[in-house]
Design an enzyme around this catalytic site. Sequence first.
Site, PDB file in Angstrom:
ATOM      1  CE  LYS A 170      -2.092  -2.039   3.433  1.00  0.00           C
ATOM      2  NZ  LYS A 170      -1.757  -3.436   3.116  1.00  0.00           N
ATOM      3  CB  ILE A 171       3.491   2.547   2.291  1.00  0.00           C
ATOM      4  CG1 ILE A 171       2.499   2.605   3.468  1.00  0.00           C
ATOM      5  CG2 ILE A 171       4.456   3.721   2.342  1.00  0.00           C
ATOM      6  CD1 ILE A 171       3.125   2.371   4.838  1.00  0.00           C
ATOM      7  CG  HIS A 214       8.351   5.390  13.801  1.00  0.00           C
ATOM      8  ND1 HIS A 214       8.829   4.126  14.055  1.00  0.00           N
ATOM      9  CD2 HIS A 214       7.269   5.228  12.999  1.00  0.00           C
ATOM     10  CE1 HIS A 214       8.064   3.243  13.432  1.00  0.00           C
ATOM     11  NE2 HIS A 214       7.109   3.889  12.789  1.00  0.00           N
ATOM     12  CD  GLN A 215       7.888  14.026  11.652  1.00  0.00           C
ATOM     13  OE1 GLN A 215       8.785  14.470  12.335  1.00  0.00           O
ATOM     14  NE2 GLN A 215       7.036  14.805  11.004  1.00  0.00           N
ATOM     15  CB  ALA A 216       6.372   8.328   7.984  1.00  0.00           C
ATOM     16  CD  GLU A 246      11.778   3.232  15.610  1.00  0.00           C
ATOM     17  OE1 GLU A 246      12.240   3.534  14.494  1.00  0.00           O
ATOM     18  OE2 GLU A 246      10.564   3.264  15.878  1.00  0.00           O
ATOM     19  CB  THR A 264       9.377   5.963   5.585  1.00  0.00           C
ATOM     20  OG1 THR A 264       8.971   5.281   4.398  1.00  0.00           O
ATOM     21  CG2 THR A 264       9.976   7.310   5.234  1.00  0.00           C
ATOM     22  CB  SER A 265       9.864   0.332   5.902  1.00  0.00           C
ATOM     23  OG  SER A 265       8.999  -0.760   6.070  1.00  0.00           O
ATOM     24  NE  ARG A 266       7.691  -1.374  12.124  1.00  0.00           N
ATOM     25  CZ  ARG A 266       6.759  -0.461  11.860  1.00  0.00           C
ATOM     26  NH1 ARG A 266       7.097   0.677  11.273  1.00  0.00           N
ATOM     27  NH2 ARG A 266       5.505  -0.663  12.189  1.00  0.00           N
ATOM     28  CG  ASP A 326       9.693   8.441  10.000  1.00  0.00           C
ATOM     29  OD1 ASP A 326       9.836   9.484  10.656  1.00  0.00           O
ATOM     30  OD2 ASP A 326       8.670   7.722  10.087  1.00  0.00           O
TER      31      ASP A 326
END
Length: 332
Positions: free
Chosen positions: A155-156, A296-298, A264, A233-235, A259
Amino acid sequence: MDITFFSTKKYDRASFNAAIAQYPHINLRYLDCRLDATTAALATGADAVCAFVNDKLDAECIGQLAAVGIRLVLLRCAGFNQVDLAAASAHNLVVARVPAYAPEGVAEHAVGLILALNRKLCKAHARVRENNFSLENLQGFNLHGCTVGVVGTGKIGAAFARIMLGFGCNVLAHDPTPDSALTALGVNYVPLDALCRASRIVSLHCPLTPATRYLIDDAALSAMPAGVMLINTSRGGLVDTRAVIKHLKTGHLGYLGLDVYEEEAGLFFEDESDHILQDDVFARLQTFPNVLITGHQAFLTQEALANIAETSLANAESERQGIDCGNRVSAS
Ligand code: NAD
């Protein structure tokens, strides 16, 4: 049904409090602390827990949750790598997630990192605020016509690929399950190695699993062209951070936009400004002028927060009624 929330922030309370009115049979109790084996007992008396990305639902934590009577784990996120699904199934715990709350928002954040890195927006903003209008070292490159590699076109990744096609990029993709709709739009699926070799920008959108851990390692980075931009921006665990630092030091890795970060947990989402940073790897990352990190704000858009609350509560209500909510995840 009583649900105990862990890792709760002000924005979680606001979105869940706004959505709860439709669910008269569900009660919410918010805790700030992270969920792990040492805090699981705080859920005593509840039927379900609601957890986020950096909670640690390992086998020990799952055992503790089951022991205090928890039957349902609600993940208010899409990824589920933080849960030992085999342990959950062994304890008959149902795990449900929010599979798609705002994929476009995450994709847009990845694009934001690309634009900010390429056009050096943070540096430019800082200069202008000091009345320094020099353009030295602010040179970027046109995205139009450049080759962008998308790793994972769910999806992303699909939303990201569509945006980059809109910029006029040549989009390559790698995914074990190619999306024919993207192929029809002009995306070319290639093996990961070919994607790494050909892309000026590589953006990661696949889940973290044992198979994808350190997907971007020293060899993958070496295969990429000099000056490449890597966006994650995934993991965090998809990228070997030490290898990344090695390639930043030589200049081979031209830009890095993160991100997420493999260590983290316990760092992101908290205000650590009064503390001495103990993570030397993260500290080194922060020294590079061509690295841009967000915490981690995406996911953090108004639409996403509303969807997360609505879907999580709908998941809880279905399971309360003994109906499979349709968003369960289990060990395969
Ligand atoms: P998705 O399940 O829709 O898509 C994931 C895609 O990755 C699938 O098409 C799958 O086939 C593919 N894939 C699996 N293994 C792969 C591999 N080895 N190489 C290439 N592709 C592979 O998931 P999504 O909703 O698009 O989310 C993707 C990831 O984004 C999530 O797993 C989550 O970790 C992350 N995420 C981050 C944020 C954030 O705020 N930073 C928010 C939401 C999701």
